[in-house]
Scaffold this motif. Structure first.
Motif, PDB file in Angstrom:
ATOM      1  N   ASP A 118       0.840  -1.187   0.000  1.00  0.00           N
ATOM      2  CA  ASP A 118       0.000   0.000   0.000  1.00  0.00           C
ATOM      3  C   ASP A 118       0.885   1.250   0.000  1.00  0.00           C
ATOM      4  O   ASP A 118       1.846   1.348   0.763  1.00  0.00           O
ATOM      5  CB  ASP A 118      -0.895  -0.030   1.241  1.00  0.00           C
ATOM      6  CG  ASP A 118      -1.678   1.250   1.413  1.00  0.00           C
ATOM      7  OD1 ASP A 118      -2.705   1.391   0.744  1.00  0.00           O
ATOM      8  OD2 ASP A 118      -1.241   2.108   2.213  1.00  0.00           O
ATOM      9  N   PHE A 119       0.546   2.237  -0.856  1.00  0.00           N
ATOM     10  CA  PHE A 119       1.421   3.402  -1.006  1.00  0.00           C
ATOM     11  C   PHE A 119       1.538   4.207   0.286  1.00  0.00           C
ATOM     12  O   PHE A 119       2.635   4.655   0.648  1.00  0.00           O
ATOM     13  CB  PHE A 119       0.904   4.302  -2.129  1.00  0.00           C
ATOM     14  CG  PHE A 119       1.805   5.483  -2.396  1.00  0.00           C
ATOM     15  CD1 PHE A 119       2.997   5.315  -3.088  1.00  0.00           C
ATOM     16  CD2 PHE A 119       1.467   6.750  -1.949  1.00  0.00           C
ATOM     17  CE1 PHE A 119       3.837   6.399  -3.332  1.00  0.00           C
ATOM     18  CE2 PHE A 119       2.302   7.836  -2.182  1.00  0.00           C
ATOM     19  CZ  PHE A 119       3.492   7.659  -2.881  1.00  0.00           C
ATOM     20  N   ARG A 142       4.891   5.807   5.081  1.00  0.00           N
ATOM     21  CA  ARG A 142       5.183   5.869   6.524  1.00  0.00           C
ATOM     22  C   ARG A 142       6.529   5.208   6.810  1.00  0.00           C
ATOM     23  O   ARG A 142       7.338   5.716   7.587  1.00  0.00           O
ATOM     24  CB  ARG A 142       4.077   5.181   7.318  1.00  0.00           C
ATOM     25  CG  ARG A 142       2.678   5.772   7.169  1.00  0.00           C
ATOM     26  CD  ARG A 142       2.525   7.140   7.816  1.00  0.00           C
ATOM     27  NE  ARG A 142       3.254   8.193   7.150  1.00  0.00           N
ATOM     28  CZ  ARG A 142       2.881   8.750   5.967  1.00  0.00           C
ATOM     29  NH1 ARG A 142       1.804   8.317   5.355  1.00  0.00           N
ATOM     30  NH2 ARG A 142       3.598   9.709   5.435  1.00  0.00           N
ATOM     31  N   GLU A 143       6.772   4.063   6.176  1.00  0.00           N
ATOM     32  CA  GLU A 143       8.050   3.379   6.376  1.00  0.00           C
ATOM     33  C   GLU A 143       9.201   4.177   5.772  1.00  0.00           C
ATOM     34  O   GLU A 143      10.297   4.248   6.340  1.00  0.00           O
ATOM     35  CB  GLU A 143       7.987   1.983   5.771  1.00  0.00           C
ATOM     36  CG  GLU A 143       7.016   1.049   6.479  1.00  0.00           C
ATOM     37  CD  GLU A 143       7.078  -0.366   5.933  1.00  0.00           C
ATOM     38  OE1 GLU A 143       7.892  -0.620   5.014  1.00  0.00           O
ATOM     39  OE2 GLU A 143       6.308  -1.213   6.401  1.00  0.00           O
ATOM     40  N   LEU A 144       8.953   4.779   4.612  1.00  0.00           N
ATOM     41  CA  LEU A 144       9.988   5.520   3.899  1.00  0.00           C
ATOM     42  C   LEU A 144      10.545   6.668   4.731  1.00  0.00           C
ATOM     43  O   LEU A 144      11.763   6.904   4.752  1.00  0.00           O
ATOM     44  CB  LEU A 144       9.407   6.062   2.590  1.00  0.00           C
ATOM     45  CG  LEU A 144      10.303   6.955   1.731  1.00  0.00           C
ATOM     46  CD1 LEU A 144      11.487   6.166   1.204  1.00  0.00           C
ATOM     47  CD2 LEU A 144       9.489   7.553   0.582  1.00  0.00           C
ATOM     48  N   TRP A 145       9.661   7.382   5.429  1.00  0.00           N
ATOM     49  CA  TRP A 145      10.081   8.602   6.112  1.00  0.00           C
ATOM     50  C   TRP A 145      10.394   8.415   7.588  1.00  0.00           C
ATOM     51  O   TRP A 145      10.889   9.350   8.243  1.00  0.00           O
ATOM     52  CB  TRP A 145       9.022   9.683   5.929  1.00  0.00           C
ATOM     53  CG  TRP A 145       8.971  10.149   4.512  1.00  0.00           C
ATOM     54  CD1 TRP A 145       8.028   9.840   3.572  1.00  0.00           C
ATOM     55  CD2 TRP A 145       9.939  10.968   3.847  1.00  0.00           C
ATOM     56  NE1 TRP A 145       8.347  10.428   2.372  1.00  0.00           N
ATOM     57  CE2 TRP A 145       9.517  11.126   2.512  1.00  0.00           C
ATOM     58  CE3 TRP A 145      11.121  11.587   4.257  1.00  0.00           C
ATOM     59  CZ2 TRP A 145      10.228  11.870   1.585  1.00  0.00           C
ATOM     60  CZ3 TRP A 145      11.833  12.338   3.330  1.00  0.00           C
ATOM     61  CH2 TRP A 145      11.391  12.478   2.027  1.00  0.00           C
ATOM     62  N   THR A 146      10.124   7.245   8.133  1.00  0.00           N
ATOM     63  CA  THR A 146      10.405   7.021   9.550  1.00  0.00           C
ATOM     64  C   THR A 146      11.894   7.204   9.841  1.00  0.00           C
ATOM     65  O   THR A 146      12.746   6.566   9.226  1.00  0.00           O
ATOM     66  CB  THR A 146       9.960   5.607   9.973  1.00  0.00           C
ATOM     67  OG1 THR A 146       8.544   5.496   9.810  1.00  0.00           O
ATOM     68  CG2 THR A 146      10.317   5.354  11.434  1.00  0.00           C
ATOM     69  N   ALA A 166      21.587  10.002  -2.128  1.00  0.00           N
ATOM     70  CA  ALA A 166      21.693   8.571  -2.434  1.00  0.00           C
ATOM     71  C   ALA A 166      22.015   7.723  -1.217  1.00  0.00           C
ATOM     72  O   ALA A 166      21.468   6.624  -1.060  1.00  0.00           O
ATOM     73  CB  ALA A 166      22.766   8.348  -3.499  1.00  0.00           C
ATOM     74  N   LEU A 167      22.874   8.199  -0.346  1.00  0.00           N
ATOM     75  CA  LEU A 167      23.346   7.370   0.765  1.00  0.00           C
ATOM     76  C   LEU A 167      22.572   7.563   2.064  1.00  0.00           C
ATOM     77  O   LEU A 167      22.716   6.763   2.985  1.00  0.00           O
ATOM     78  CB  LEU A 167      24.838   7.649   1.026  1.00  0.00           C
ATOM     79  CG  LEU A 167      25.791   7.377  -0.138  1.00  0.00           C
ATOM     80  CD1 LEU A 167      27.230   7.590   0.316  1.00  0.00           C
ATOM     81  CD2 LEU A 167      25.605   5.972  -0.700  1.00  0.00           C
ATOM     82  N   SER A 168      21.738   8.590   2.151  1.00  0.00           N
ATOM     83  CA  SER A 168      21.043   8.870   3.409  1.00  0.00           C
ATOM     84  C   SER A 168      19.670   8.217   3.494  1.00  0.00           C
ATOM     85  O   SER A 168      18.954   8.406   4.475  1.00  0.00           O
ATOM     86  CB  SER A 168      20.882  10.381   3.592  1.00  0.00           C
ATOM     87  OG  SER A 168      20.078  10.919   2.554  1.00  0.00           O
ATOM     88  N   ARG A 169      19.282   7.465   2.437  1.00  0.00           N
ATOM     89  CA  ARG A 169      18.001   6.754   2.392  1.00  0.00           C
ATOM     90  C   ARG A 169      16.804   7.700   2.449  1.00  0.00           C
ATOM     91  O   ARG A 169      15.728   7.333   2.914  1.00  0.00           O
ATOM     92  CB  ARG A 169      17.910   5.711   3.514  1.00  0.00           C
ATOM     93  CG  ARG A 169      18.952   4.613   3.395  1.00  0.00           C
ATOM     94  CD  ARG A 169      18.777   3.563   4.498  1.00  0.00           C
ATOM     95  NE  ARG A 169      17.518   2.831   4.357  1.00  0.00           N
ATOM     96  CZ  ARG A 169      17.360   1.735   3.635  1.00  0.00           C
ATOM     97  NH1 ARG A 169      18.390   1.229   2.974  1.00  0.00           N
ATOM     98  NH2 ARG A 169      16.192   1.119   3.558  1.00  0.00           N
ATOM     99  N   GLY A 184      17.040   6.761  -2.574  1.00  0.00           N
ATOM    100  CA  GLY A 184      17.936   6.436  -1.470  1.00  0.00           C
ATOM    101  C   GLY A 184      17.690   5.053  -0.905  1.00  0.00           C
ATOM    102  O   GLY A 184      18.633   4.346  -0.517  1.00  0.00           O
ATOM    103  N   VAL A 185      16.422   4.651  -0.854  1.00  0.00           N
ATOM    104  CA  VAL A 185      16.090   3.306  -0.376  1.00  0.00           C
ATOM    105  C   VAL A 185      16.676   2.245  -1.303  1.00  0.00           C
ATOM    106  O   VAL A 185      17.261   1.253  -0.856  1.00  0.00           O
ATOM    107  CB  VAL A 185      14.558   3.137  -0.262  1.00  0.00           C
ATOM    108  CG1 VAL A 185      14.185   1.679  -0.021  1.00  0.00           C
ATOM    109  CG2 VAL A 185      14.012   4.001   0.863  1.00  0.00           C
TER     110      VAL A 185
END
Length: 266
Positions: A2-3, A8-12, A213-216, A221-222
């Motif tokens: 789910d987008f 939520r996971e991307l920005w945690t 790129a390296l800070s996710r 970044g992911v």
């Protein structure tokens, strides 16, 4: 996936990394955004997706009465630190903890492209505006290019496929003027206008590699963060080749950024 769950996971836990890097690109649109929303002395203003609080800080300087929300608790805490006394709350669109018609103006700087149902989110923003209140939103021109695309282009050039578990943004279809305008009009706003804004972000290329790129931060970044060391090195080789085309003085690069600014009236 789910987008919205992916977001939520991307920005945690990414507040600090975002503040060090990509926030320096998005801050260019802060004043045009607030101008489009009509934010001035005494305006009751809601900053949606405040991030590190850059929009809120400028609104406070204008004399507005500011509230802010962000879906990521770390972002909300960062905004609270950067804007002392700010009324900032953790909230995920379309859920907004405010009564109908609370605000004179609502704005979101590069937020609407981070929600799974943009039309539903716009309905929530309209709900908390008073009749006659103003909305202003920015989004990236899609598909992203320039500053938004350097790392992605390097990933593709290195032959790294897009992961099956990372969803594409539902906002892809709205990232051009006519479709963005249609989205805002269909949400019930009047006097809708959309303009394209282009600027250059001048930065050290190694700094952009580290923060982009390296800070996710963000999907690019992911993807880089999932790779083994030889693959990352291959991506970096392609990155160096691509970004050299944007070189300016003092070893820095000037990366073009392309955004849309929409405004409307409740």
């Amino acid at each position: 996936m789910d987008f919205d769950l992916y977001e939520r996971e991307l920005w945690t836990g990414r507040a600090s990394a975002y503040e060090r890097g990509f926030a320096h690109v998005t801050r260019y649109m802060v004043e045009p955004l607030l101008d489009a929303a009509g934010v001035a002395d005494g305006t009751r203003f809601l900053d949606v997706g405040t991030g590190p609080g850059v929009v809120s800080l400028e609104a406070v300087r204008r004399g507005a009465r500011v509230s802010a929300v962000d879906a990521e608790p770390g972002m909300a805490e960062t905004a609270r630190r950067n804007v002392p006394g700010l009324d900032v709350r953790v909230a995920v669109l379309p859920g907004l903890p405010f009564e109908d018609g609370t605000f004179d103006a609502v704005a979101g700087n590069f937020v609407i492209n981070h929600v799974g149902e943009p039309d539903v989110a716009l309905g929530a923003l309209r709900r908390v505006l008073r009749p006659g209140g103003r909305l202003a939103l920015t989004c990236w021109v899609m598909p992203g290019r320039g500053a938004l695309a350097i790392v992605r282009e390097a990933i593709e050039a290195a032959g790294v496929p897009w992961p099956d578990d990372i969803p594409a943004t539902p906002f892809m279809e709205y990232g051009e003027r006519a479709e963005f305008r249609r989205l805002v009009v269909e949400a019930g706003f009047a006097e809708v206008a959309v303009e394209e804004v282009t600027w250059e972000h001048v930065v050290d290329p190694e700094e952009w590699w580290e923060t982009g790129a390296l800070s996710r931060v963000g999907t690019n970044g992911v993807i880089v963060g999932r790779q083994d060391a030889p693959t990352v090195a291959r991506i970096k080789t392609e990155y160096d080749r691509i970004i050299s085309g944007y070189a300016v003085q003092d070893g820095r690069v000037a990366l073009p950024a392309h955004a849309l600014l929409a405004s409307g009236v409740r």
